[in-house]
Enzyme design. Structure first.
Site, PDB file in Angstrom:
ATOM      1  CG  ASP A 196      -5.921  -4.006   1.543  1.00 49.52           C
ATOM      2  OD1 ASP A 196      -4.999  -4.442   0.550  1.00 49.52           O
ATOM      3  OD2 ASP A 196      -5.622  -3.717   2.595  1.00 49.52           O
ATOM      4  CG  HIS A 215      -1.516  -6.641  -1.135  1.00 51.52           C
ATOM      5  ND1 HIS A 215      -0.615  -5.606  -0.670  1.00 51.52           N
ATOM      6  CD2 HIS A 215      -2.363  -6.309  -0.146  1.00 51.52           C
ATOM      7  CE1 HIS A 215      -1.198  -5.047   0.262  1.00 51.52           C
ATOM      8  NE2 HIS A 215      -2.343  -5.370   0.599  1.00 51.52           N
ATOM      9  CG  HIS A 255      -2.026  -3.520  -3.370  1.00 51.04           C
ATOM     10  ND1 HIS A 255      -3.025  -4.056  -2.844  1.00 51.04           N
ATOM     11  CD2 HIS A 255      -1.543  -2.580  -2.622  1.00 51.04           C
ATOM     12  CE1 HIS A 255      -3.214  -3.871  -1.745  1.00 51.04           C
ATOM     13  NE2 HIS A 255      -2.529  -2.803  -1.599  1.00 51.04           N
ATOM     14  CB  THR A 271      -1.045  -0.191   1.218  1.00 53.75           C
ATOM     15  OG1 THR A 271      -1.867  -1.075   1.164  1.00 53.75           O
ATOM     16  CG2 THR A 271      -1.810   1.269   1.256  1.00 53.75           C
TER      17      THR A 271
HETATM   18 ZN   LIG Z   1      -3.494  -4.724   2.080  1.00 57.74          ZN
END
Ligand SMILES: [Zn+2]
Length: 477
Positions: free
Chosen positions: A191, A339, A239, A72
């Site tokens: 997220d 991620h 992402h 992030t």
């Molecule tokens: Zn994350």
């Protein structure tokens, strides 16, 4: 009569030149929105009518290659600086700087030390230095003092502030007596839920629908404030997300003596700082420990990651294969989605859509780099770009007034930290602009020459009389 015609032509040519200048994107408004962890293909998982409305009336880029590590903070700082992590200095969400002897941690929100952010200059500062104003609603780093500055307007980070309240602030700043030209808006989902549920979970459907509804709300509010047709809205993310499993966990404790190293950052890129004299022990114990973990000495990290030349990158990094998890031991936190993996993996890729007067309609581009957003933003805001790793040429065909239409796609330029003097990566202007200026200049010069010639000729008849007068006395003498 001829002289009048020349004057009219001269004025027309001057007008051509000034119109060309006025076509420059000055006074463009930009709102940059990030939905954290919105993977590129979430757009097709469930109906997302609001995202598709933006795509149909604006532009869409299918594959955006973000930067390594696909976390992030590194990626949000890339979006606003155009730099790889090794160049902007936010190399992870959790860092240790051996030169500063300081730590940085997103987990504990220990992120407010200016020195971590000052290897780069984010766009809101450059925008303000150019005389404009910016407003930020929780975008990572916007409540940190960087180079002695904050955004003109900003909100202190507080994850419990609703999306609607963040939108209200943005609208207020864009419609105030001294309106901002740059807005930055951040939202934590999908997220958070992606980590908890794992991206493959069918329960992600309603989470994605909820984000689509949030976008719908933003569009509705922009329309209500009469900003929808005048503002350039860019929707992106940092992402993607991949599915993990407790069957795919690599435990460092199985291979390493805990007293030999400090684990600075965890999965999927474990940042390992060996204790003094223990480098070889740690490296050798780990190098061939697990088939789904690749271990690099700092100097051997692949060039394509642009993740080497910074003191915050630790002497050893261990990178997990997609879907694998690195933990010190199984008592550490484990999440079903994660991620941070190789930025070549499609699952790590974010979204990119844009709508507004500067963008084409119903246009799709195959690929771009996330570093290309920064020069695009500078172009839209008409401010000089700081040195960066992106290319406006990669994304220029997204612009409605840009020419030529089909520019070849090129890789991000490599900029080694500190190796390029500011100014070498100046803002690129459009071809249309150069053609306009050149054409206008040529027309002005040509008409000026014709005009001067005409003026000289119009004086010519007086000349024989004058000569006669000079000659006359001689004759008389
Ligand atoms: Zn994350």
């Amino acid at each position: 009569m001829t002289s009048k015609f020349i004057w009219v032509a001269f004025i027309l040519a001057t007008l051509t030149l000034s119109i060309t200048f006025s076509l420059q994107p000055d006074e463009q408004k930009v709102l940059l929105v990030s939905f954290d962890g919105f993977r590129w293909d979430y757009l097709y998982r469930v109906p997302t009518p609001h995202f598709h409305y933006v795509m149909k009336n604006g532009v869409h880029v299918k594959q955006v290659t973000n930067i390594f590590i696909t976390k992030t903070y590194p990626n949000h700082y890339t979006l606003v600086t155009g730099l790889f992590a090794e160049n902007h200095g936010i190399v992870a969400n959790d860092m240790f700087d051996s030169i500063l002897n300081k730590s940085f941690s997103l987990d504990t929100m220990n992120i407010y030390d200016s020195e971590f952010w000052e290897e780069a200059t984010p766009i809101w500062i450059t925008n303000q230095r150019a005389g404009h104003t910016s407003g930020a609603a929780m975008w990572p780093g916007t409540d940190v003092k960087i180079h002695q500055s904050f955004p003109t307007h900003y909100m202190l980070y507080n994850e419990s502030v609703s999306f609607e309240d963040r939108v209200a602030k943005i609208i207020e700043w864009f419609t105030s007596k001294e309106p901002i030209n740059l807005g930055l808006l951040y939202w934590e989902d999908p997220d958070d839920m992606g980590h908890t549920l794992g991206p493959d979970s069918p329960l992600m459907g309603p989470v994605i629908s909820d984000i689509d509804n949030k976008l719908g709300y933003l569009i509705q509010m922009l329309k209500k404030a009469k900003l929808w047709n005048t503002l350039n809205l860019i929707i992106t993310s940092d992402h993607g997300m991949t599915q993990c499993s407790e069957e795919r966990v690599i435990e460092l404790d199985q291979y390493l003596d805990k007293d030999h190293y400090v684990l600075i950052d965890q999965s999927p890129v474990a940042a390992i700082l060996p204790k003094e004299g223990k480098f070889d022990d740690v490296y050798e114990a780990l190098a061939h420990a697990h088939p789904n973990m690749t271990v690099y000495k700092k100097e051997e990290i692949p060039e394509r990651w642009h993740y080497k030349y910074n003191s915050r990158i630790q002497p050893i990094i261990a990178v997990a294969d997609e879907g694998w998890y690195i933990l010190q031991n199984k008592s550490d936190d484990f999440m079903l989605g994660n991620h941070g993996y190789d930025n070549m993996l499609a699952e790590m890729h974010p979204i990119f859509l844009a709508h507004g007067p500067a963008f084409r309609k119903n246009f799709t581009r195959e690929a771009m780099n996330s570093t290309d957003l920064y020069p695009l933003l500078c172009h839209l805001l008409n401010i000089p770009a700081m040195p960066h790793n992106g290319s406006l040429g990669n994304v220029q065909d997204l612009l409605s007034s840009a020419a030529p239409r089909a520019l070849p796609y090129t890789q991000s330029t490599t900029l080694l930290h500190g190796s390029v003097k500011p100014g070498e990566y100046e803002q690129e202007e459009s071809y249309a602009y150069f053609i306009g200026v050149s054409l206008g200049s040529v027309i002005v010069i040509v008409f000026f020459i014709i005009f001067v010639k005409h003026l000289i000729r119009s004086q010519m008849p007086a000349l024989p009389d004058m000569q006669a007068e000079i000659v006359q006395p001689l004759l008389q003498a």
